[in-house]
Design an enzyme around this catalytic site. Structure first.
Site, PDB file in Angstrom:
ATOM      1  N   ALA A 152       2.908   0.020   2.426  1.00 45.83           N
ATOM      2  CA  ALA A 152       4.211   0.530   1.986  1.00 45.83           C
ATOM      3  C   ALA A 152       4.121   1.773   1.112  1.00 45.83           C
ATOM      4  CB  ALA A 152       4.943  -0.566   1.226  1.00 45.83           C
ATOM      5  N   ASN A 212       0.364  -5.755  -2.773  1.00 44.96           N
ATOM      6  CA  ASN A 212      -0.803  -5.331  -1.980  1.00 44.96           C
ATOM      7  C   ASN A 212      -1.051  -3.833  -2.132  1.00 44.96           C
ATOM      8  OD1 ASN A 212      -1.784  -7.706  -0.189  1.00 44.96           O
ATOM      9  ND2 ASN A 212       0.447  -7.844  -0.186  1.00 44.96           N
ATOM     10  N   HIS A 214       7.889   2.770  -4.694  1.00 48.00           N
ATOM     11  CA  HIS A 214       6.486   2.813  -5.115  1.00 48.00           C
ATOM     12  C   HIS A 214       6.200   4.202  -5.652  1.00 48.00           C
ATOM     13  CE1 HIS A 214       5.991  -0.975  -3.023  1.00 48.00           C
ATOM     14  NE2 HIS A 214       6.597  -0.421  -1.986  1.00 48.00           N
TER      15      HIS A 214
END
Ligand SMILES: NC(=O)C1=CN([C@@H]2O[C@H](COP(=O)(O)OP(=O)(O)OC[C@H]3O[C@@H](n4cnc5c(N)ncnc54)[C@H](O)[C@@H]3O)[C@@H](O)[C@H]2O)C=CC1
Ligand SMILES: O=C([O-])CC(=O)C(=O)O
Length: 265
Positions: free
Chosen positions: A122, A188, A218
């Site tokens: 991601a 992750n 993110h």
């Protein structure tokens, strides 16, 4: 006629279903096999052989297995696949926060002559981070921000009242080693950043539950001898699993499609 690349998938949740949607549009790829828990009643699309035991998947000998099932499946299944000479692409990269698992995967890949690839998932900017690391890095900070509902069932529940949150709340600050271990379905990406940059202990992580956002964002801030960069990715979640960003599934699909091609452009 060129042979299609035969893919096996571990897990058939939100990510795997999105992956199948993408890959089934590609002529050079055939999704041949899927490892699903024996207790699962989830149907798989016609043409995909369903296995409920890793031995069945190994015997089917796909060209590549893609893991979309979680940390435990990386530890339990991936070494066996690698030892059998089957290449594996993993998305549950947080499993690699455990040094014993990293070593076991390394040994298994060497013994089987197989290759393990961890996708970016991601997050973005890992190519720049890897290149920058060659000249030395001073600081790598990752900030993950998701709506409160994406943090249900995690240790965040012990720190903030997710149901009634009105403002963004930082509920975790620490290392990528801890974050990847304690938030196995949400962090992750911290492991991907750690492996590309300055490792699990030196990568700083901040996790935020934010009731004002609808995206899984993110942010990566990097400083080193090369200079500095900052990158923010705002991901739409997969409808079937708000913890997982669509980009994570697309990242796996892209890795498989690139591998099936003859040129890496
Ligand atoms: N690198 C990244 O950016 C990201 C990585 N992930 C990882 O991907 C995994 C999958 O994500 P989703 O599909 O959204 O989760 P999900 O919860 O929708 O699906 C996971 C599926 O795997 C199955 N499963 C679990 N263990 C298994 C095993 N040993 N054998 C066979 N099936 C098994 C479950 O029954 C479930 O159906 C997450 O657990 C997480 O570790 C998720 C999001 C982003
Ligand atoms: O999909 C995302 O936004 C990131 C995620 O869950 C993870 O890294 O485990």
């Amino acid at each position: 006629m060129t042979q299609k690349m035969r893919i096996g998938i571990i897990g058939f949740g939100a990510m795997a279903q999105s992956l199948v949607q993408q890959l089934s549009k590609r002529d050079a790829i055939h999704i041949a096999d899927c490892l699903i828990r024996s207790t699962s009643t989830r149907p798989v699309p016609g043409g995909i052989v369903r296995h409920d035991d890793i031995s069945g998947l190994i015997a089917a000998a796909p060209d590549l297995v893609v893991e979309c099932a979680g940390h435990r499946s990386v530890a339990d299944h991936v070494p066996r696949l690698l030892r059998a000479g089957i290449d594996v692409t993993i998305v549950s990269i947080g499993a690699l926060a455990d040094a014993a698992i990293r070593e076991e995967l390394q040994r298994a890949a060497e013994e089987g002559g197989a290759r393990l690839v961890a996708v970016a998932g991601a997050i973005g900017g890992l190519d720049a981070l890897r290149a920058a690391a060659l000249a030395g890095l001073d600081a790598v900070t990752y900030t993950g921000r998701k709506p409160p509902g994406a943090w249900t069932g995690t240790p965040a529940e012990e720190v903030v009242a997710l149901d009634t949150l009105r403002e963004p709340a930082t509920f975790y600050e620490g290392s990528a080693a801890e974050a990847a271990r304690d938030y196995p379905k949400n962090a992750n990406v911290t492991a991907a950043v750690a492996l590309a940059g300055i490792g699990f202990d030196r990568t700083r992580v901040r996790l935020i539950a934010d009731p004002t956002t609808r995206t899984n964002s993110h942010q990566l801030e990097v400083q080193g001898a090369f200079g500095r960069f900052a990158i923010t990715i705002e991901n739409n979640p997969l409808p079937e699993n708000p913890k997982t960003s669509w980009l994570a599934a697309l990242s796996v699909a892209e890795a498989v499609i690139r591998r099936a091609g003859k040129l890496e452009l």
